[in-house]
Design a protein around this motif. Structure first.
Motif, PDB file in Angstrom:
ATOM      1  N   GLU A  75      -3.388   5.636  -0.970  1.00 60.46           N
ATOM      2  CA  GLU A  75      -3.853   5.765  -2.348  1.00 60.46           C
ATOM      3  C   GLU A  75      -4.816   4.618  -2.666  1.00 60.46           C
ATOM      4  OE1 GLU A  75      -3.287   8.270  -4.031  1.00 60.46           O
ATOM      5  OE2 GLU A  75      -1.244   9.047  -3.808  1.00 60.46           O
ATOM      6  N   ARG A  76      -5.623   4.809  -3.679  1.00 66.98           N
ATOM      7  CA  ARG A  76      -6.555   3.797  -4.154  1.00 66.98           C
ATOM      8  C   ARG A  76      -7.570   3.381  -3.085  1.00 66.98           C
ATOM      9  NH1 ARG A  76      -1.736   2.209  -6.359  1.00 66.98           N
ATOM     10  NH2 ARG A  76      -1.454   0.553  -4.829  1.00 66.98           N
ATOM     11  N   GLY A  77      -7.816   4.287  -2.132  1.00 67.08           N
ATOM     12  CA  GLY A  77      -8.931   4.105  -1.199  1.00 67.08           C
ATOM     13  C   GLY A  77      -8.928   2.823  -0.401  1.00 67.08           C
ATOM     14  N   SER A  78      -7.779   2.444   0.162  1.00 72.91           N
ATOM     15  CA  SER A  78      -7.745   1.246   1.009  1.00 72.91           C
ATOM     16  C   SER A  78      -8.741   1.392   2.155  1.00 72.91           C
ATOM     17  CB  SER A  78      -6.336   1.042   1.571  1.00 72.91           C
ATOM     18  OG  SER A  78      -5.416   0.816   0.526  1.00 72.91           O
ATOM     19  N   SER A  79      -9.488   0.339   2.397  1.00 70.21           N
ATOM     20  CA  SER A  79     -10.544   0.368   3.409  1.00 70.21           C
ATOM     21  C   SER A  79      -9.981  -0.083   4.754  1.00 70.21           C
ATOM     22  CB  SER A  79     -11.695  -0.543   2.975  1.00 70.21           C
ATOM     23  OG  SER A  79     -12.784  -0.414   3.826  1.00 70.21           O
ATOM     24  N   PRO A 135      -1.600 -10.735   9.417  1.00 69.45           N
ATOM     25  CA  PRO A 135      -1.607 -10.523   7.958  1.00 69.45           C
ATOM     26  C   PRO A 135      -2.549  -9.413   7.481  1.00 69.45           C
ATOM     27  CG  PRO A 135      -1.583 -12.857   8.437  1.00 69.45           C
ATOM     28  CD  PRO A 135      -1.789 -12.174   9.746  1.00 69.45           C
ATOM     29  N   ARG A 136      -3.580  -9.059   8.252  1.00 68.38           N
ATOM     30  CA  ARG A 136      -4.486  -7.997   7.835  1.00 68.38           C
ATOM     31  C   ARG A 136      -4.065  -6.627   8.351  1.00 68.38           C
ATOM     32  NH1 ARG A 136      -9.771  -9.726  10.144  1.00 68.38           N
ATOM     33  NH2 ARG A 136     -10.505  -7.726   9.397  1.00 68.38           N
ATOM     34  N   THR A 137      -2.976  -6.579   9.133  1.00 72.18           N
ATOM     35  CA  THR A 137      -2.446  -5.291   9.585  1.00 72.18           C
ATOM     36  C   THR A 137      -1.958  -4.506   8.380  1.00 72.18           C
ATOM     37  OG1 THR A 137      -1.775  -6.201  11.727  1.00 72.18           O
ATOM     38  CG2 THR A 137      -0.705  -4.168  11.022  1.00 72.18           C
ATOM     39  N   THR A 138      -2.309  -3.236   8.332  1.00 66.44           N
ATOM     40  CA  THR A 138      -1.952  -2.381   7.204  1.00 66.44           C
ATOM     41  C   THR A 138      -1.061  -1.224   7.613  1.00 66.44           C
ATOM     42  OG1 THR A 138      -4.213  -2.813   6.433  1.00 66.44           O
ATOM     43  CG2 THR A 138      -2.927  -1.214   5.194  1.00 66.44           C
ATOM     44  N   LEU A 139      -1.229  -0.770   8.845  1.00 72.65           N
ATOM     45  CA  LEU A 139      -0.510   0.424   9.283  1.00 72.65           C
ATOM     46  C   LEU A 139      -0.286   0.353  10.791  1.00 72.65           C
ATOM     47  CD1 LEU A 139       0.479   3.235   8.161  1.00 72.65           C
ATOM     48  CD2 LEU A 139      -1.722   4.147   8.921  1.00 72.65           C
ATOM     49  N   VAL A 140       0.907   0.725  11.235  1.00 68.71           N
ATOM     50  CA  VAL A 140       1.215   0.831  12.659  1.00 68.71           C
ATOM     51  C   VAL A 140       1.820   2.210  12.903  1.00 68.71           C
ATOM     52  CG1 VAL A 140       2.555  -0.060  14.600  1.00 68.71           C
ATOM     53  CG2 VAL A 140       1.610  -1.652  12.903  1.00 68.71           C
ATOM     54  N   LEU A 141       1.210   2.951  13.827  1.00 71.17           N
ATOM     55  CA  LEU A 141       1.681   4.291  14.186  1.00 71.17           C
ATOM     56  C   LEU A 141       2.163   4.234  15.634  1.00 71.17           C
ATOM     57  CD1 LEU A 141      -1.424   6.251  12.840  1.00 71.17           C
ATOM     58  CD2 LEU A 141       0.641   5.641  11.578  1.00 71.17           C
ATOM     59  N   ALA A 142       3.356   4.729  15.904  1.00 62.71           N
ATOM     60  CA  ALA A 142       3.915   4.647  17.253  1.00 62.71           C
ATOM     61  C   ALA A 142       4.644   5.928  17.612  1.00 62.71           C
ATOM     62  CB  ALA A 142       4.865   3.460  17.361  1.00 62.71           C
ATOM     63  N   ASN A 143       4.616   6.274  18.897  1.00 64.93           N
ATOM     64  CA  ASN A 143       5.478   7.348  19.380  1.00 64.93           C
ATOM     65  C   ASN A 143       6.051   6.965  20.733  1.00 64.93           C
ATOM     66  OD1 ASN A 143       3.878   8.356  21.637  1.00 64.93           O
ATOM     67  ND2 ASN A 143       2.527   9.343  20.147  1.00 64.93           N
ATOM     68  N   CYS A 144       7.147   7.602  21.095  1.00 63.33           N
ATOM     69  CA  CYS A 144       7.820   7.357  22.378  1.00 63.33           C
ATOM     70  C   CYS A 144       8.307   8.678  22.947  1.00 63.33           C
ATOM     71  CB  CYS A 144       9.029   6.428  22.192  1.00 63.33           C
ATOM     72  SG  CYS A 144       8.632   4.769  21.601  1.00 63.33           S
ATOM     73  N   ALA A 189       0.845  -1.197   0.000  1.00 62.29           N
ATOM     74  CA  ALA A 189       0.000   0.000   0.000  1.00 62.29           C
ATOM     75  C   ALA A 189       0.879   1.246   0.000  1.00 62.29           C
ATOM     76  CB  ALA A 189      -0.927   0.004   1.210  1.00 62.29           C
ATOM     77  N   THR A 190       0.373   2.307  -0.630  1.00 61.04           N
ATOM     78  CA  THR A 190       1.131   3.554  -0.756  1.00 61.04           C
ATOM     79  C   THR A 190       0.438   4.668   0.011  1.00 61.04           C
ATOM     80  OG1 THR A 190       1.871   2.911  -2.978  1.00 61.04           O
ATOM     81  CG2 THR A 190       2.094   5.238  -2.365  1.00 61.04           C
ATOM     82  N   LEU A 191       1.185   5.286   0.921  1.00 58.96           N
ATOM     83  CA  LEU A 191       0.633   6.411   1.661  1.00 58.96           C
ATOM     84  C   LEU A 191       0.350   7.580   0.724  1.00 58.96           C
ATOM     85  CD1 LEU A 191       2.997   6.460   4.792  1.00 58.96           C
ATOM     86  CD2 LEU A 191       0.600   5.739   4.757  1.00 58.96           C
ATOM     87  N   ALA A 249       7.692  12.092  12.166  1.00 57.26           N
ATOM     88  CA  ALA A 249       7.719  10.635  12.041  1.00 57.26           C
ATOM     89  C   ALA A 249       8.712  10.166  10.992  1.00 57.26           C
ATOM     90  CB  ALA A 249       6.324  10.120  11.689  1.00 57.26           C
ATOM     91  N   GLU A 250       9.240   8.988  11.227  1.00 56.07           N
ATOM     92  CA  GLU A 250       9.982   8.255  10.211  1.00 56.07           C
ATOM     93  C   GLU A 250       9.013   7.248   9.601  1.00 56.07           C
ATOM     94  OE1 GLU A 250      13.258   6.376  12.078  1.00 56.07           O
ATOM     95  OE2 GLU A 250      14.212   8.246  12.733  1.00 56.07           O
ATOM     96  N   THR A 251       8.956   7.189   8.281  1.00 56.73           N
ATOM     97  CA  THR A 251       8.047   6.246   7.631  1.00 56.73           C
ATOM     98  C   THR A 251       8.863   5.142   6.967  1.00 56.73           C
ATOM     99  OG1 THR A 251       7.998   7.455   5.520  1.00 56.73           O
ATOM    100  CG2 THR A 251       6.397   8.100   7.199  1.00 56.73           C
ATOM    101  N   ARG A 252       8.301   3.936   7.000  1.00 58.20           N
ATOM    102  CA  ARG A 252       8.994   2.803   6.381  1.00 58.20           C
ATOM    103  C   ARG A 252       7.975   1.737   6.006  1.00 58.20           C
ATOM    104  NH1 ARG A 252      12.448   2.378  11.608  1.00 58.20           N
ATOM    105  NH2 ARG A 252      11.633   4.481  11.711  1.00 58.20           N
ATOM    106  N   ALA A 253       8.323   0.939   5.026  1.00 61.78           N
ATOM    107  CA  ALA A 253       7.447  -0.138   4.566  1.00 61.78           C
ATOM    108  C   ALA A 253       7.742  -1.416   5.342  1.00 61.78           C
ATOM    109  CB  ALA A 253       7.634  -0.378   3.074  1.00 61.78           C
ATOM    110  N   ALA A 254       6.701  -2.241   5.516  1.00 63.86           N
ATOM    111  CA  ALA A 254       6.841  -3.519   6.222  1.00 63.86           C
ATOM    112  C   ALA A 254       6.024  -4.574   5.496  1.00 63.86           C
ATOM    113  CB  ALA A 254       6.367  -3.390   7.663  1.00 63.86           C
ATOM    114  N   ASP A 255       6.496  -5.810   5.558  1.00 73.57           N
ATOM    115  CA  ASP A 255       5.773  -6.921   4.943  1.00 73.57           C
ATOM    116  C   ASP A 255       4.861  -7.546   5.993  1.00 73.57           C
ATOM    117  OD1 ASP A 255       4.823  -9.041   3.536  1.00 73.57           O
ATOM    118  OD2 ASP A 255       6.777  -9.952   3.099  1.00 73.57           O
TER     119      ASP A 255
END
Length: 416
Positions: free
Chosen positions: A354-358, A184-193, A127-129, A143-149
């Protein structure tokens, strides 16, 4: 919050509520809803803990939810704005940007507290932010952004995020995401410290620390080590409670005397660089719940009652303590009014990908730890929000007629 340094002596004042807000800026941009949010949250947590110790960072939780709100629209966004007491996403972004650059700015090079803030965004590599969301996350939320599988290597991603949290909190928080929280259905993780380590401007002598009773809300007591001092302190006496303000060394030439100035007389640079621990002590052993009610009813209560000058003290004792707290706070968020975000039907986060991920908000985790001793304070907090793809099919509906029911014989669409 979780203990990770076995060499530290643990002092636990169990079953007696103590409230600590980690790094809550006393000065903030106009319109910020952090204070009312913090007070509502404190009351929610305190009721849930039922007399047990409590420590949390309203700033960490507020910033995490604000970043989630940045990708929301419609009713979902409206609920976030209402709970966070903000008029717009831009207002939330400006507040967090100001906090990250000012209140959470490190002062250690100048001889003040070591302060660190970190924010991370992990998105599924498939998915593309959206550029606007990425820009807000990076520029305003730092934030630092990075892709994850997440689909194939979700467990590795969970371990990576926990490791990031541990490093950002100087290992005070070893992990925050439990097994199964990333899937496997996780799409995004947002974290702060947030991490803080400061020394008192007036430290306590270790040899003066003595054990004495600490009284719980239910009238029982436990023995705990208490620090003592005969030095003048910043204390004010109010109706039904006292307030103590204990400054940290904020620069190499700071001895605490600058706190004699009224907060209103400090310039903007001072407001960004001064830290203290403020303790609201009810006169009665069971007076904390009613004091919390007063705080919640007036968002300016804390700031209005802080001491502005030091006084001579008679007996002055304060317990050494280490407190920790961990909570999956989905129910607390929903109780406060954030409901659509957790719904597979109503959640609208169409400004994230992008592309309206639900998407829907899956879980919100918070962990915090604080240690107070003769030298000063070390504390850390982390908030992590996980988001997932919505279910493609609605959950099946159960209909089990095993109790009294009403029935009717009806005719629909017949002859007139």
């Amino acid at each position: 919050m979780e203990e990770t340094a076995s060499q530290r002596r643990k002092v636990c004042l169990e079953d007696d509520t103590s409230l600590t807000a980690l790094l809550r800026p006393s000065k903030k941009p106009a319109g910020s809803g952090l204070t009312p949010f913090a007070l509502r949250l404190a009351k929610q947590f305190a009721e849930d803990r039922q007399g047990k110790n409590l420590v949390f960072s309203p700033l960490s939780i507020y910033a995490a939810l604000a970043l989630v709100a940045t990708g929301a629209r419609g009713q979902t966004l409206d609920e976030f704005l209402t709970v966070l007491s903000a008029a717009s996403r831009d207002e939330l972004a400006e507040f967090v940007r100001h906090a990250a650059e000012c209140a959470l700015g490190d002062r250690s090079e100048l001889g003040g507290p070591l302060v660190a803030y970190a924010c991370g965004v992990w998105h599924d590599q498939r998915a593309t932010l959206k550029p606007a969301y990425r820009a807000a996350a990076v520029e305003s939320y730092k934030a630092e952004t990075r892709a994850a599988d997440f689909k194939s290597k979700y467990e590795e991603a969970r371990v990576e995020i926990n490791s990031w949290v541990s490093k950002a909190t100087n290992e005070l928080i070893a992990s925050i995401l439990p097994e199964g929280s990333v899937h496997p259905r996780t799409t995004l993780v947002l974290a702060n410290c947030i991490y803080f380590k400061g020394k008192w401007s007036k430290p306590f002598a270790t040899e003066d620390t003595k054990d004495r009773p600490f009284y719980r809300l239910d009238g029982t007591h436990v023995s705990a080590p208490f620090m003592q001092s005969s030095k003048d302190q910043f204390v004010t006496v109010r109706d039904g409670f006292k307030v103590l303000k204990m400054p940290y060394i904020n620069s190499s030439d700071d001895d605490g005397r600058n706190w004699r100035k009224s907060d209103k007389s400090q310039n903007s640079d001072d407001e960004c660089s001064r830290f203290s621990m403020c303790i609201f002590l009810p006169d009665t052993h069971d007076g904390l719940p009613s004091l919390l009610d007063k705080m919640e009813s007036n968002p300016s209560f804390l700031q209005d009652h802080l001491p502005t000058h030091s006084v001579r003290v008679g007996e002055f004792v304060l317990p050494k303590f280490k407190l920790s707290f961990y909570r999956k706070m989905n129910d607390v968020a929903m109780e406060m009014g954030i409901k659509a975000a957790f719904s597979d039907v109503e959640a609208d986060f169409s400004d994230m990908f992008e592309r309206g991920s639900s998407l829907t908000l899956d879980n919100v985790f918070h962990k915090a730890v604080i240690e107070v001793n003769e030298e000063g304070t070390e504390a850390a907090a982390s908030t992590v929000c996980t988001m997932r793809y919505k279910c493609k099919r609605p959950s099946p509906v159960d209909f089990i007629a095993d109790h009294p029911f009403a029935f009717f014989m009806v005719e629909e669409g017949g002859c007139e």
